[in-house]
Design an enzyme around this catalytic site. Structure first.
Site: not given
Ligand code: NAP
Ligand code: F7E
Length: 338
Positions: A81, A83, A126, A128, A154
């Site tokens: 998790l 980042a 994600t 994104e 990502k």
């Protein structure tokens, strides 16, 4: 036997909620924390679990640190998790974002492959990655078109996870999570920035909330629901990639309205672009301003996810709708300011 899990980013929003969930399920929880000048464990303290987790120094940019930690601490499940998670900063630190969010993932995967290939792995991907969306709503098969160095980094993390699953048969899953928020959300993210500023105004502050692009739309859920989805992914017989989302999208402006309503303010928006403002109808106080400063070099205008695969295969569904989320966050900030 008690299951063991390692969580990178345990001090972050999702890391704290996931640690709590796993502790409730009886896991031994071990987490990675960055060596910084002060220990940032506020979220673990807020959830009352700081004393129940084991913490070790961990940095995604440091290969030897990762390798030693993985070699010496075998676990059943490894959740990545950690980042550089703030999209806005990724234009200022694009190389760092690529190193930590992209290469950091392969550092973990390759260490797991070498020492403990049976460990189940979760990668925090994600929405994104969809960026300039190529399909509405976005699902696992939608083509990626990232719009920020964060999104690009990502995409690497996502594909290398899939690649290690396909190349080495590792149980490596990627969760493509749409925005999820909570009272533990970092204050740089728009929802928490809004609820914190409005809570201060409700308590008498004269300082308006200054925002950027109010037109952007996000699919916002509650972080507590999303960490349950992460865990469910790792309980599957086969690893896979899943979208987690609510299926509802909301403009930033409406989130401001909802949070304001919970705090007893009715807002009237007027003007356009950087000239837009919002006034509290009851008092005439200017509550919102817009500034160029918070606009991004490239924007993700619309995100709306289709989580039907997660619902069918994991039995997962978001349980908190947007108004409830705004209220949860606004009330929490208002109470904390007491
Ligand atoms: P967050 O609150 O910003 O937490 C990020 C965590 O990563 C913090 O614990 C931070 O440590 C740690 N970290 C940063 N750089 C690191 C490094 N170089 N080495 C080791 N640890 C490092 O983020 P979040 O909202 O919980 O998100 C969790 C993950 O899900 C992230 O990967 C994020 O990109 C991804 N994601 C989030 C969302 C969302 O809406 N929340 C949606 C999709 C995907 P410090 O405490 O030291 O800063
Ligand atoms: O921005 C607009 C901004 O920073 C949301 C991360 O968790 O979710 C998050 O990324 C929107 C954008 O989140 C302000 O331009 C307007 O359109 O809260 P945010 P994000 O960029 O969507 C994804 C899924 C992640 O993976 C990320 O890690 O709000 N916006 N005015 C603003 N945003 C901020 N931060 N501040 C403003 O003043």
């Amino acid at each position: 036997m008690t299951s063991k899990a390692f969580i990178t980013g345990i001090t972050g929003q999702d890391g704290a909620y996931l640690a709590k969930l796993l502790l409730e399920k009886g896991y031994h929880v071990h987490g990675g924390v960055r060596r910084i000048s002060h220990q940032e464990t506020l979220r673990l303290e807020k959830l009352g679990i700081l004393q129940d987790v084991r913490l070790s120094e961990f940095d995604l940019s440091e290969m030897n640190n990762i390798t030693r930690l993985i070699r010496d601490n075998p676990v059943d499940e490894f959740y990545n998790l950690a980042a550089q998670s703030f999209v806005g900063s990724s234009w200022d630190q694009p190389i760092y974002a690529g190193d930590v969010n992209g290469l950091g993932v392969v550092r973990i995967l390759d260490s797991l492959r070498t020492y403990h290939p049976e460990t189940r792995f979760y990668q925090a991907s994600t929405s994104e990655m969809f960026g300039l969306v190529q399909e509405v709503p976005q699902r696992e098969t939608t083509r990626f078109y990232p719009r920020s160095p964060y999104g690009v980094s990502k995409v690497y993390g996502h594909y290398i996870t899939t690649n290690y699953r396909e190349s080495f048969g590792m149980h490596a899953s990627s969760g493509i999570l749409f925005n999820h928020e909570s009272p533990l959300r970092g204050q740089e993210f728009v929802t928490r920035k809004i609820t914190m500023a409005l809570a201060k105004i409700a308590r008498g502050s004269a300082q308006p909330l200054i925002l950027g692009n109010l037109e952007a739309q996000r699919d916002w859920g509650f972080a507590g629901d999303y960490v349950e989805g992460m865990w469910r992914m790792l309980q599957q017989e086969e690893a896979n990639n899943y979208v987690l989302a609510t299926g509802v999208t909301t403009p930033i402006r409406d989130f401001v309205r909802f949070a304001a309503e919970c705090l007893g303010m009715e807002l009237e928006f007027d003007g356009e672009g950087v000239n837009e403002i919002a006034i509290n109808k009851k008092t005439g106080q200017k509550v919102v301003e817009v500034s160029e400063q918070f606009f991004r070099p490239a924007e993700v205008d619309l995100l709306i996810g289709d989580a039907s695969k997660a619902q069918a295969e994991l039995g997962w569904k978001a349980t908190v709708e947007i108004r409830e989320l705004a209220e949860m966050m606004a009330k929490s900030d208002y109470d904390d300011l007491r």
